[in-house]
Design an enzyme around this catalytic site. Structure first.
Site, PDB file in Angstrom:
ATOM      1  N   CYS A  12      52.788  41.923  44.124  1.00  0.00           N
ATOM      2  CA  CYS A  12      54.068  42.625  44.205  1.00  0.00           C
ATOM      3  C   CYS A  12      53.855  44.109  44.506  1.00  0.00           C
ATOM      4  CB  CYS A  12      54.849  42.475  42.902  1.00  0.00           C
ATOM      5  SG  CYS A  12      56.038  41.114  42.912  1.00  0.00           S
ATOM      6  N   CYS A  47      36.928  36.036  23.035  1.00  0.00           N
ATOM      7  CA  CYS A  47      36.246  34.887  22.439  1.00  0.00           C
ATOM      8  C   CYS A  47      34.913  34.647  23.145  1.00  0.00           C
ATOM      9  CB  CYS A  47      37.110  33.631  22.549  1.00  0.00           C
ATOM     10  SG  CYS A  47      37.831  33.107  20.988  1.00  0.00           S
ATOM     11  N   CYS A  71      64.040  44.831  43.294  1.00  0.00           N
ATOM     12  CA  CYS A  71      64.151  43.441  43.752  1.00  0.00           C
ATOM     13  C   CYS A  71      64.652  42.520  42.644  1.00  0.00           C
ATOM     14  CB  CYS A  71      62.796  42.926  44.228  1.00  0.00           C
ATOM     15  SG  CYS A  71      62.237  43.659  45.771  1.00  0.00           S
ATOM     16  N   CYS A  73      34.836  26.008  22.969  1.00  0.00           N
ATOM     17  CA  CYS A  73      36.140  26.392  22.417  1.00  0.00           C
ATOM     18  C   CYS A  73      36.524  25.423  21.301  1.00  0.00           C
ATOM     19  CB  CYS A  73      37.212  26.352  23.510  1.00  0.00           C
ATOM     20  SG  CYS A  73      36.816  27.286  24.998  1.00  0.00           S
ATOM     21  N   CYS A 119      35.503  25.697  17.409  1.00  0.00           N
ATOM     22  CA  CYS A 119      36.315  26.504  16.490  1.00  0.00           C
ATOM     23  C   CYS A 119      37.771  26.045  16.481  1.00  0.00           C
ATOM     24  CB  CYS A 119      36.275  27.972  16.879  1.00  0.00           C
ATOM     25  SG  CYS A 119      34.681  28.765  16.601  1.00  0.00           S
TER      26      CYS A 119
END
Lengths: 284, 109
Positions: A245, A137, A203, A99, A102
């Site tokens: 949920c 990526c 909720c 990562c 770049c």
């Protein structure tokens, strides 16, 4: 149908400008004593008064859980962040790039990124979440395998990328090309699912601050995701939480990373426009 | 075998003589209790940190025996008196025989 979408897109355009400009809000706490976090802010105009205030989930937690989040040493999510920082600097895939090759220093190149996602990706012609961007990526630029959308690697990387945005206001665009996806998310938010026939709003809009059995309901804001959940001793992503949920309504859930959850994430994120990015937070 | 075991310690950089300072320690460790079973029904062997000690200039401050019920990534926060400048040494003992240590210096005025 087309007409409605277009109309609300225009309305959204006008309204979001004022919502984002608002500099007001209440600083609830500071992280490490130097990053002020806004935990209450007047609700964005595009909510049409559904909420008077957007309130961070931090406000609903007990003082010991709140304290864990106020100091990075006490925040267990930082263990995952440290591991992700190593991954950031490790070459992956057939291209042999990391990562960092770049994007350089994550604390500089990723400033503000977490605050604006999900957002429109012009090249791909779709709404992208942070996780989709990371996987893109990995597969397109690095020649690596995509990570599980709501898995531990992804959650840790999202947490790492969120760190340089902490304290910045969530500022998700809802107009222009994303308008139809935002509408889809809004419709889902108010749709009752499952045998219990609960919508998100049942909720988190109509009953926040009340108890649902032993749980103290929050507004379901996602400005703090991914969060470290004490009961899971691990990070939980936005879509992981959505799954939980929907499952709790006794419905079949959508898959993590599905277009439905991407739309819902965009809409829910926009409900918290103005709140500070808190991720990675601590929740019980 | 325990993976990704990293100790972390926070000690104030300086203090006044005789002051009680707060020390925070955390070690990342899965703390496998030995009670759980894997997908095939076999017991997952116990693998925990079983002892933690803190010494200041060779004198023991705290010595903790740890048991399998302690949850993952054990965290200890405690106080210590610091009569003079010196070094805190922290030691964790793993079931697999590994010993992890960390040291922190403190200046006392």
């Amino acid at each position: 149908m087309k007409m409605t979408v277009l109309k609300s897109a225009i309305a959204g355009l006008a309204l979001v400008a004022t919502g984002v400009m608002a500099e007001e809000g209440t600083v609830g706490f500071e992280i490490n004593g130097d990053i002020p976090i806004v935990t209450r802010v007047p609700a964005a105009a595009h909510l049409d008064g559904a909420l008077s205030e957007a309130i961070s989930g931090w406000e609903y937690r007990d003082s010991s859980t709140q304290a864990m989040q106020m100091d990075d040493f006490d925040n267990p999510a930082m263990l995952a962040v440290e591991q992700a920082a190593e991954v950031w600097n490790t070459a992956m895939g057939t291209v042999g790039k990391s990562c960092a090759d770049c994007h350089g220093d994550v604390n500089e190149s990723m400033i503000g990124i977490r605050a604006t996602y999900p957002k429109w990706n012009e090249k791909a012609g779709e709404v992208r979440t942070l996780a989709m961007q990371v996987n893109n990526c990995l597969t397109e630029n690095m020649g690596a395998e995509a990570w599980k959308y709501d898995g531990a690697d992804m959650a840790a990387m999202e947490a790492l990328i969120s760190i340089p945005s902490r304290g910045m206001p969530v500022n998700v665009a809802i107009d222009g090309p994303v308008a139809s996806v935002w509408e889809q998310g809004k419709e889902m938010y108010y749709t009752r699912y499952g045998q219990l026939e609960l919508s998100c709003a049942s909720c988190h809009e109509l009953n926040y601050d009340n108890l649902i059995r032993a749980d103290h309901l929050s507004q379901g804001q996602i400005n703090a995701f991914p969060v470290y959940r004490l009961k899971d001793t691990g990070l939980v992503t936005t879509h992981g939480r959505f799954k939980g949920c929907v499952r709790d309504t006794r419905a079949e859930t959508f898959a993590a990373g599905s277009p439905e959850f991407v739309a819902l994430e965009l809409y829910v994120a926009s409900r918290g426009n103005g709140l500070s990015v808190e991720a990675p937070a601590v929740r019980p | 075998m325990a993976d990704n075991v990293t100790p972390r310690v926070r000690v104030p950089r300086d203090a006044k003589a005789g002051e009680a300072i707060t020390i925070k320690t955390l070690i990342s460790h899965q703390m496998e209790s030995g009670q759980r079973k894997d997908g095939d029904g076999n017991l997952i062997p116990r693998s925990i940190i079983n002892r933690f000690t803190c010494d200041f200039n060779g004198q023991n401050v705290i010595d903790i025996t740890m048991e399998p019920a302690i949850s993952t990534n054990p965290y200890f926060e405690f106080q210590s008196l610091v009569p003079e400048s010196g070094t805190f040494t922290f030691t964790w003992y793993d079931d697999d025989g590994s010993v992890y240590t960390d040291t922190k210096d403190i200046a006392v005025s």
